[in-house]
Design a protein around this motif. Structure first.
Motif, PDB file in Angstrom:
ATOM      1  N   LEU A  15       0.827  -1.042   0.110  1.00 22.50           N
ATOM      2  CA  LEU A  15       0.151  -0.105   0.126  1.00 22.50           C
ATOM      3  C   LEU A  15       0.768   1.312   0.128  1.00 22.50           C
ATOM      4  N   PRO A  16       0.839   2.051  -1.017  1.00 28.94           N
ATOM      5  CA  PRO A  16       1.497   3.212  -1.096  1.00 28.94           C
ATOM      6  C   PRO A  16       1.216   4.419   0.151  1.00 28.94           C
ATOM      7  N   GLY A  17       1.927   5.112   0.428  1.00 27.24           N
ATOM      8  CA  GLY A  17       1.694   6.181   1.341  1.00 27.24           C
ATOM      9  C   GLY A  17       0.834   7.131   0.825  1.00 27.24           C
ATOM     10  N   MET A  18       0.754   7.434  -0.712  1.00 24.63           N
ATOM     11  CA  MET A  18       0.204   7.969  -1.360  1.00 24.63           C
ATOM     12  C   MET A  18       0.016   7.645  -2.849  1.00 24.63           C
ATOM     13  N   ILE A  19      -1.481   7.628  -3.239  1.00 24.48           N
ATOM     14  CA  ILE A  19      -1.808   6.812  -4.603  1.00 24.48           C
ATOM     15  C   ILE A  19      -1.868   8.360  -5.504  1.00 24.48           C
ATOM     16  N   GLU A  20      -0.985   8.287  -6.553  1.00 18.48           N
ATOM     17  CA  GLU A  20      -1.198   9.374  -7.255  1.00 18.48           C
ATOM     18  C   GLU A  20      -1.658   9.390  -8.881  1.00 18.48           C
ATOM     19  N   THR A  21      -2.669  10.005  -8.946  1.00 17.75           N
ATOM     20  CA  THR A  21      -3.005   9.821 -10.475  1.00 17.75           C
ATOM     21  C   THR A  21      -2.788  11.571 -11.074  1.00 17.75           C
ATOM     22  N   ASN A  22      -3.289  11.680 -12.479  1.00 20.54           N
ATOM     23  CA  ASN A  22      -3.103  12.750 -12.866  1.00 20.54           C
ATOM     24  C   ASN A  22      -4.134  14.078 -12.475  1.00 20.54           C
ATOM     25  N   TYR A  23      -5.048  13.407 -11.569  1.00 23.17           N
ATOM     26  CA  TYR A  23      -6.112  14.350 -11.190  1.00 23.17           C
ATOM     27  C   TYR A  23      -6.029  14.615  -9.793  1.00 23.17           C
ATOM     28  N   TYR A  24      -5.477  13.731  -8.854  1.00 24.67           N
ATOM     29  CA  TYR A  24      -5.530  13.912  -7.368  1.00 24.67           C
ATOM     30  C   TYR A  24      -4.568  12.912  -6.728  1.00 24.67           C
ATOM     31  N   LEU A  25      -4.462  13.078  -5.438  1.00 25.08           N
ATOM     32  CA  LEU A  25      -3.419  12.352  -4.754  1.00 25.08           C
ATOM     33  C   LEU A  25      -4.376  11.953  -3.619  1.00 25.08           C
ATOM     34  N   ALA A  26      -4.409  10.444  -3.386  1.00 19.10           N
ATOM     35  CA  ALA A  26      -5.150   9.785  -2.218  1.00 19.10           C
ATOM     36  C   ALA A  26      -4.592   8.917  -1.489  1.00 19.10           C
ATOM     37  N   ARG A  27      -4.940   8.982  -0.138  1.00 24.36           N
ATOM     38  CA  ARG A  27      -4.176   8.140   1.017  1.00 24.36           C
ATOM     39  C   ARG A  27      -5.373   7.197   1.429  1.00 24.36           C
ATOM     40  N   ILE A  28      -4.907   5.727   1.680  1.00 22.56           N
ATOM     41  CA  ILE A  28      -5.936   4.805   2.391  1.00 22.56           C
ATOM     42  C   ILE A  28      -5.215   4.514   3.555  1.00 22.56           C
ATOM     43  N   ASP A  29      -6.278   4.264   4.755  1.00 18.58           N
ATOM     44  CA  ASP A  29      -5.745   3.884   6.006  1.00 18.58           C
ATOM     45  C   ASP A  29      -5.429   2.274   5.826  1.00 18.58           C
ATOM     46  N   GLY A  30      -4.326   1.996   6.180  1.00 16.13           N
ATOM     47  CA  GLY A  30      -3.733   0.682   6.270  1.00 16.13           C
ATOM     48  C   GLY A  30      -4.044  -0.349   7.121  1.00 16.13           C
ATOM     49  N   LYS A  31      -5.102   0.248   8.139  1.00 12.77           N
ATOM     50  CA  LYS A  31      -5.586  -0.736   9.156  1.00 12.77           C
ATOM     51  C   LYS A  31      -7.186  -0.811   8.757  1.00 12.77           C
ATOM     52  N   THR A  32      -8.029   0.226   8.345  1.00 15.60           N
ATOM     53  CA  THR A  32      -9.379   0.253   8.229  1.00 15.60           C
ATOM     54  C   THR A  32      -9.738   0.185   6.729  1.00 15.60           C
ATOM     55  N   GLY A  33      -8.952   0.525   5.905  1.00 12.56           N
ATOM     56  CA  GLY A  33      -9.206   0.780   4.318  1.00 12.56           C
ATOM     57  C   GLY A  33     -10.019   1.931   4.001  1.00 12.56           C
ATOM     58  N   ALA A  34     -10.173   3.009   5.050  1.00  8.35           N
ATOM     59  CA  ALA A  34     -10.793   4.173   4.691  1.00  8.35           C
ATOM     60  C   ALA A  34      -9.759   5.286   3.868  1.00  8.35           C
ATOM     61  N   LEU A  35     -10.540   5.868   3.010  1.00  7.18           N
ATOM     62  CA  LEU A  35     -10.126   6.911   2.278  1.00  7.18           C
ATOM     63  C   LEU A  35      -9.891   8.195   3.069  1.00  7.18           C
ATOM     64  N   THR A  36      -8.650   8.086   3.569  1.00  9.04           N
ATOM     65  CA  THR A  36      -8.398   9.534   4.735  1.00  9.04           C
ATOM     66  C   THR A  36      -7.734  10.706   4.079  1.00  9.04           C
ATOM     67  N   SER A  37      -7.473  10.704   2.707  1.00  5.48           N
ATOM     68  CA  SER A  37      -7.179  11.897   2.417  1.00  5.48           C
ATOM     69  C   SER A  37      -7.361  11.927   0.684  1.00  5.48           C
ATOM     70  N   LEU A  38      -7.974  13.250   0.144  1.00  3.59           N
ATOM     71  CA  LEU A  38      -8.022  13.224  -1.280  1.00  3.59           C
ATOM     72  C   LEU A  38      -7.894  14.630  -1.475  1.00  3.59           C
ATOM     73  N   LYS A  39      -6.730  14.974  -2.281  1.00  2.00           N
ATOM     74  CA  LYS A  39      -6.300  16.307  -2.738  1.00  2.00           C
ATOM     75  C   LYS A  39      -6.154  16.490  -4.017  1.00  2.00           C
ATOM     76  N   LEU A  40      -6.578  17.683  -4.472  1.00  2.00           N
ATOM     77  CA  LEU A  40      -6.783  17.794  -5.808  1.00  2.00           C
ATOM     78  C   LEU A  40      -5.124  18.169  -6.258  1.00  2.00           C
ATOM     79  N   LYS A  41      -4.865  17.425  -7.368  1.00  2.56           N
ATOM     80  CA  LYS A  41      -3.619  17.622  -7.936  1.00  2.56           C
ATOM     81  C   LYS A  41      -2.940  18.844  -8.115  1.00  2.56           C
ATOM     82  N   ARG A  42      -3.734  19.657  -8.984  1.00  2.00           N
ATOM     83  CA  ARG A  42      -3.596  20.949  -9.375  1.00  2.00           C
ATOM     84  C   ARG A  42      -3.160  21.977  -8.182  1.00  2.00           C
ATOM     85  N   SER A  43      -4.039  22.080  -7.384  1.00  2.00           N
ATOM     86  CA  SER A  43      -4.141  23.132  -6.327  1.00  2.00           C
ATOM     87  C   SER A  43      -3.556  22.676  -4.941  1.00  2.00           C
TER      88      SER A  43
END
Length: 881
Positions: free
Chosen positions: A492-520
């Motif tokens: 599990l990466p510390g951050m999953i990066e795409t061309n549109y956003y950066l996302a983080r998944i909690d390694g214990k619960t599977g929740a989506l804990t962060s979702l940042k817009l890539k540009r801003s």
């Protein structure tokens, strides 16, 4: 829909509208003349209100109840010269044709005498809030066609007396069908029984909402002639209608003794009642009439302005909120089939004019008729006994869905084969009217991929790829012997990066804990998201939870997917990173969550699998947002509702409070710009509290009013897909509605074809969505809707041979002629529904009207369909609770 208790709903609760600042802006006020002194005449319209495709019994028995009950009213017309009633739903008339065919000539006679009225233009009484726009329009078109073919008449009204909320586009749809008034009975916010309803494009229609659909019940349900006191009570009831009836108009009462209402139990009524009335309440005239007689009495005054009525913009509140959040199986099957049917019509149209294919008029019309039946309110709400959905002896909902699915699959395959020569490659058809490049999962031959296209193997055997396909196009694509890339398992990466956003998944619960817009770099989430939550009403309900479910603030949190540790597996391929989360959920059943992040597409796809959810449990997925939500746009049939959230905005009239139904999508405009959208494939329930949107996954109820219903229950496995789109751009540039259509309608695969050029047959500007491309008589019909909410010009280029073009209403009635052109420019108002017809060289026959269901019913279920029992009349029995 029927209520399990006659006193279930309040007589008209308007407080949520009339006490709020925003709601006050919905209605243009009018000034009333001086108070009246003479009681006004009462027009009482008896009606019978069932769930005609089954509610508490099977389809086969329900139709017997309906036929016998309507004949009970027809008997009273025969026996009493002062009685009249209104009749609704084609399938009820077909039941009479089957069981008492000799009564049809009598029915026609009473219609000619204007003592019976076929009041409803639609094929049956639907929910209006859960299907797509084209399905709702076809409900009207098929109903109008059937009544014209069988009875030689056109019903005048949009008779929607049992809908549990009325959306913003109903005025435009009803008026576009050529109807004269919209009738509904719940959630009237105006304080008046007559007003104009106006859609976002400015179309308005006379609206009639006089109270409940089954009022003045004592004169229908009393077994003895009414006493003086009872008549005085009835007069007091009529007097309460005075304030809600505009000055200059008589009072309208939709009469009946509750659901499945029969003619008055006192055989001498209404003639004896009218004599009593003349003696005990001589100042007020009372008559039993049809709805047309009432409307004809008010239209001159309304049209001249003598009767002044207000204007309502926007939709109403919603009621019976369990209907929007339960039985995901019926709602997703409906969505899948309506999209397949629309695609089949489009491909058959292209094949019949560009190739050597015979357009299957009857098959496609029959599909729409069966889809009409599955739009019956309690069917598509999902709130009925299980025997309605699956039954080993009676024709059921599943049978009808299977018939439509098999038929559309056949039409898509045969029409596609006629367009592309046979070979060892694969054909693809894009039914959507824009160039698409979204991630799609295709069923390709084993071990094959598309040549020159990055392809990724999915666990279920399909192939994930992104194929750029022109608008409404067909072509042959070359297969490669190179197998699709098998994703590799990674940590599990510390951050999953795409061309549109950066996302983080909690390694214990599977929740989506962060979702940042890539540009801003803006963080969109205020806390863990896609947390699956089990809830239950805080206060034990008296109403059946399959009918009523309170909003989230009135429920208690029972458990979440974060309560226990989960195992996580991550797979990364050339197109996507897929996170698989496995754990245990409330009740001890397994929960599996799949989250797919696309490298070059802004959509995030979720799939949540639930197992053995306990009875009386609501399950949601929540997405707490970091920023204030300022506006909400929510998909409705043929458009969207647009309302304010954090602060009132008198210019936005859409309803946003509580549990609401969404068609394909909902979008939340953020204070900092951009937005957050949730897409669905039939999971219609949404709710917003402060900054936290939720999508409802299920309302698990093992029984409905005492009857078992496996489709409603949480028992077994339930796989529930939904999706999220984040945007930094403006609403107008984000194309959220188009992305929701892509999520619901992948390109069609046509196996065993030759590679060849890809050809587009319909191109439009990006401010419209085409919902229909079909053949009607001597024309091609294209129906589209302006999808941004802004006035502008739509361009349409139809690359099929045609002679000329015209604009029509929804039924094909010519409104104006367009000069022949390679590209047509059509002015459009905000969310305007536009129908174009293009004349072609050949003419197709009009489909024959359905008079019997036998051709569609499995042979082993025909005996139940034909079984008749004259004792089945009135209200079917409730189950043991």
């Amino acid at each position: 829909m029927a209520e399990t208790h006659p006193t279930r709903f309040p007589q008209w609760n308007r407080r949520e509208f009339v006490t709020s600042l925003v709601a006050a802006s919905f209605v243009k006020p009018v000034h009333s003349p001086e108070s009246r002194t003479t009681p006004r005449e009462v027009f009482l319209v008896p009606n019978f209100h069932p769930a005609s495709c089954g509610w508490l019994t099977t389809f086969s028995r329900e139709r017997v109840y309906c036929a016998n009950s309507y004949l009970n009213h027809l008997d009273r017309v025969r026996d009493d010269p002062n009685y009249a009633f209104v009749m609704s739903e084609v399938n009820n008339i077909i039941a009479i044709m089957d069981f008492q065919p000799d009564r049809i000539s009598e029915l026609k006679q009473r219609i000619d005498e204007k003592r019976v009225e076929l009041v409803n233009a639609y094929f049956l009484e639907s929910s209006i809030n859960l299907s797509g726009g084209e399905a709702l329009v076809r409900l009207g078109v098929e109903g109008l066609r059937w009544y014209q073919q069988i009875f030689g008449l056109k019903p005048r009204f949009s008779w929607n007396i049992d809908v549990c909320g009325t959306h913003d586009q109903m005025p435009q749809i009803a008026a576009g069908l050529g109807l004269e008034a919209l009738v509904y009975t719940r959630g009237n916010p105006t304080g008046k029984g007559l007003y104009w309803s106006e859609s976002p494009d400015g179309t308005r229609i006379l609206t009639i909402s006089p109270g409940h659909y089954s009022e003045a019940g004592s004169l229908f349900s009393s077994k003895q002639p009414l006493s003086r006191t009872q008549i005085q009570d009835l007069e007091q009831f009529f007097a309460k209608k005075e304030p809600i009836t505009p000055d200059g108009a008589p009072i309208l009462v939709l009469g009946g003794g509750d659901d499945y209402a029969l003619a008055p139990l006192v055989k001498q009524y209404p003639s004896q009642l009218l004599k009593q009335w003349a003696e005990f309440a001589p100042d007020r005239k009372l008559r039993f009439t049809t709805l047309s007689q009432y409307v004809d009495s008010i239209l001159p005054g309304v049209n001249s302005g003598r009767i002044q009525i207000s204007t309502l913009r926007g939709g109403t509140k919603y009621d019976f909120n369990a209907f929007w959040i339960e039985n995901p199986q019926v709602k997703t099957l409906y969505r899948r089939n309506e999209h397949a049917l629309q695609a089949a019509e489009a491909l058959a149209t292209v094949a019949s004019l560009h190739g050597d294919y015979q357009y299957p008029v009857k098959l496609l019309s029959d599909c729409w008729i069966l889809m009409c039946l599955n739009m019956d309110r309690n069917t598509i709400w999902g709130s009925a006994g299980g025997m309605v959905f699956v039954n080993d002896k009676s024709w059921d909902v599943q049978d009808r869905f299977n018939w439509v699915r098999n038929t559309t699959d056949h039409v898509l395959d045969s029409s596609g084969q006629s367009l592309i020569p046979e070979g060892e490659q694969v054909g693809l058809f894009n039914p959507l009217n824009w160039k698409r490049n979204d991630p799609i999962a295709l069923q390709l031959p084993e071990g094959k991929s598309l040549e020159g296209i990055a392809c990724e193997a999915l666990r279920e055997g399909r192939v994930l790829c992104q194929v750029e396909m022109p608008s409404t196009s067909v072509g042959g694509w070359r297969l490669s012997s190179k197998a699709p890339v098998l994703p590799r398992q990674i940590d599990l990466p510390g951050m999953i990066e795409t061309n549109y956003y950066l996302a983080r998944i909690d390694g214990k619960t599977g929740a989506l804990t962060s979702l940042k817009l890539k540009r801003s770099g803006r963080e969109l989430l205020a806390g863990p998201a896609n947390v699956i939550v089990a809830e239950r009403p805080t206060t034990k309900q008296t109403d059946d939870p399959g009918d009523q479910m309170p909003p989230r603030p009135e429920r208690t949190r029972l458990a979440t997917s974060s309560d226990q540790l989960s195992s996580i597996q991550v797979n990364q391929g050339p197109l996507a990173t897929t996170v698989e989360v496995t754990g245990t959920f409330y009740g001890g059943g397994a929960i599996r969550r799949r989250i797919r992040f696309y490298r070059d597409y802004p959509r995030i796809d979720f799939e949540t699998e639930l197992n053995d959810v306990p009875n009386y449990t609501v399950v949601v997925s929540e997405f707490p947002l970091a920023e204030e939500i300022v506006e909400v746009r929510r998909g409705i049939p043929f458009g969207f509702s647009h309302g304010a959230w954090a602060k009132p905005n008198a210019n936005l009239h859409g309803w946003t409070k509580g549990i609401v139904p969404a068609v394909r999508w909902i979008d939340f405009e953020l204070a900092g710009g951009g937005g957050f959208a949730i897409l669905d494939r039939g999971l219609s329930g949404r709710e917003l509290n402060e900054r936290t949107p939720i999508i409802y996954l299920m309302n698990a109820e093992d029984r409905y009013v005492g009857y078992e219903n496996p489709w409603l229950s949480g028992k077994g496995q339930h796989v529930l897909p939904y999706s999220v789109v984040v945007r930094e751009s403006s609403w107008e540039r984000a194309h959220i509605a188009q992305m929701a259509w892509e999520y619901n309608r992948a390109p069609i695969v046509i196996s065993g074809r030759a590679a060849g050029p890809v050809q587009s047959f319909l191109e439009t500007s990006d401010n419209v969505i085409v919902e229909a491309l079909r053949r009607e008589g001597y024309c091609i019909e294209v129906r589209m809707v302006e999808c941004t909410g802004s006035a502008g010009t739509a361009s349409v280029s139809l690359k099929l041979p045609h002679k000329n073009a015209m604009l029509t209403d929804l039924t094909g009635k010519r409104l104006s002629t367009l000069p022949l052109s390679g590209r047509y420019a059509v002015p459009v108002r905000p969310q305007q529904i536009v129908t174009m017809r293009f004349e072609v060289a050949s003419t197709l026959p009009e489909p024959e009207p359905i008079r019997s269901w036998d051709p569609f019913v499995p042979e082993n279920k025909l005996p139940a369909l034909h079984a008749y029992n004259p004792a089945l009349i009135g209200h079917p029995a409730f189950g043991e609770q």
